[in-house]
Motif scaffolding. Structure first.
Motif, PDB file in Angstrom:
ATOM      1  N   LEU A  41      25.669   9.135  49.063  1.00  0.00           N
ATOM      2  CA  LEU A  41      26.177   9.521  50.382  1.00  0.00           C
ATOM      3  C   LEU A  41      26.257   8.306  51.305  1.00  0.00           C
ATOM      4  N   LEU A  44      29.256   6.193  50.283  1.00  0.00           N
ATOM      5  CA  LEU A  44      30.526   6.772  50.720  1.00  0.00           C
ATOM      6  C   LEU A  44      30.749   6.628  52.218  1.00  0.00           C
ATOM      7  N   ASN A  45      29.671   6.642  53.003  1.00  0.00           N
ATOM      8  CA  ASN A  45      29.797   6.567  54.454  1.00  0.00           C
ATOM      9  C   ASN A  45      29.737   5.143  55.003  1.00  0.00           C
ATOM     10  N   LYS A  66      38.565   5.803  49.901  1.00  0.00           N
ATOM     11  CA  LYS A  66      37.632   6.885  50.235  1.00  0.00           C
ATOM     12  C   LYS A  66      38.239   7.905  51.186  1.00  0.00           C
ATOM     13  N   ARG A  71      36.505  15.116  47.582  1.00  0.00           N
ATOM     14  CA  ARG A  71      35.073  15.239  47.298  1.00  0.00           C
ATOM     15  C   ARG A  71      34.712  14.380  46.096  1.00  0.00           C
ATOM     16  N   ASP A 131      33.444  11.260  57.845  1.00  0.00           N
ATOM     17  CA  ASP A 131      32.274  10.982  57.016  1.00  0.00           C
ATOM     18  C   ASP A 131      32.171  12.022  55.907  1.00  0.00           C
ATOM     19  N   PHE A 132      31.431  11.696  54.891  1.00  0.00           N
ATOM     20  CA  PHE A 132      31.144  12.641  53.815  1.00  0.00           C
ATOM     21  C   PHE A 132      29.881  13.415  54.159  1.00  0.00           C
ATOM     22  N   LEU A 143      29.725  15.863  47.458  1.00  0.00           N
ATOM     23  CA  LEU A 143      29.840  15.072  48.674  1.00  0.00           C
ATOM     24  C   LEU A 143      31.268  15.245  49.153  1.00  0.00           C
ATOM     25  N   ILE A 144      31.417  15.938  50.259  1.00  0.00           N
ATOM     26  CA  ILE A 144      32.716  16.395  50.744  1.00  0.00           C
ATOM     27  C   ILE A 144      33.184  15.510  51.892  1.00  0.00           C
ATOM     28  N   ASN A 145      34.424  15.063  51.802  1.00  0.00           N
ATOM     29  CA  ASN A 145      35.037  14.300  52.880  1.00  0.00           C
ATOM     30  C   ASN A 145      35.357  15.279  54.007  1.00  0.00           C
ATOM     31  N   SER A 146      34.747  15.091  55.173  1.00  0.00           N
ATOM     32  CA  SER A 146      34.966  16.037  56.273  1.00  0.00           C
ATOM     33  C   SER A 146      36.431  16.063  56.710  1.00  0.00           C
TER      34      SER A 146
END
Length: 187
Positions: A41, A44-45, A66, A71, A131-132, A143-146
């Protein structure tokens, strides 16, 4: 990739409109002092736009944008502390169903670190801005991309039955607002 920093390899599956289940490995930095290691996480962020992913038997590196990911799912054998770290700060998991822009519907619990004790999931999601976020389902941690989230169905309700409002009462309320907007706003 920094070759002089020790890393560990994490199996992942990437999902987007163009990547339907691309399997590969990402590399997380190991903390030499052993205080705090990097999580998926956190990776990814990071502010970097591209995520290096090793794909195929020869481990050829692909740079994945990204922002275009819907996700990322980690392999079953990956321990949760490698995916996201709960730490000592207050956090909560909220039941939700998440609809993504690629048509995927996921049901589970969204993990959210709390900025305040009364924070709601709607506040948390509104603050993500691309953010994820971590969602724990019975099958995997996603982990979901908002930015890819189309809808989030919460367990909470409006607190009052909405069936009592029919088309006539809604029109009457709208007429009331037009007649005296200040009076209705004060109510």
């Amino acid at each position: 990739m920094d070759h002089y920093i020790p890393k560990r390899r994490i199996p992942v599956t990437l999902w987007s409109g163009h990547l339907a289940g691309l399997q590969g490995w990402i590399f997380l930095d190991l903390d030499a002092a052993g205080n705090r290691h990097q999580t998926v996480l956190g990776k990814l962020n990071e502010t970097t736009r591209f995520l290096p992913v090793a794909v195929g038997e020869d481990g050829r590196i692909h740079l994945i944008n990204k922002r275009r990911l819907s996700r990322l799912t980690t392999g079953r054998q990956v321990i949760q502390s490698d995916v996201f770290a709960r730490g000592f700060l207050p956090w909560r998991e909220e039941e939700a169903e998440v609809g993504l822009d690629d048509g995927t519907l996921l049901a589970g619990r969204i993990w959210m670190p709390l900025q305040r004790e009364t924070q709601r999931l709607s506040d948390f999601m509104n603050q993500r801005e691309g953010d994820f976020v971590a969602m724990v389902t019975p099958i995997a941690i996603h982990l979901i991309n908002s930015a890819a989230v189309v809808s989030v169905q919460l367990r909470e309700s409006a607190g009052a039955p909405l069936a009592a409002f029919d088309a006539g009462s809604i029109e009457a309320y709208a007429d009331e607002l037009e007649a005296d907007p200040g009076e209705s706003a004060a109510a």
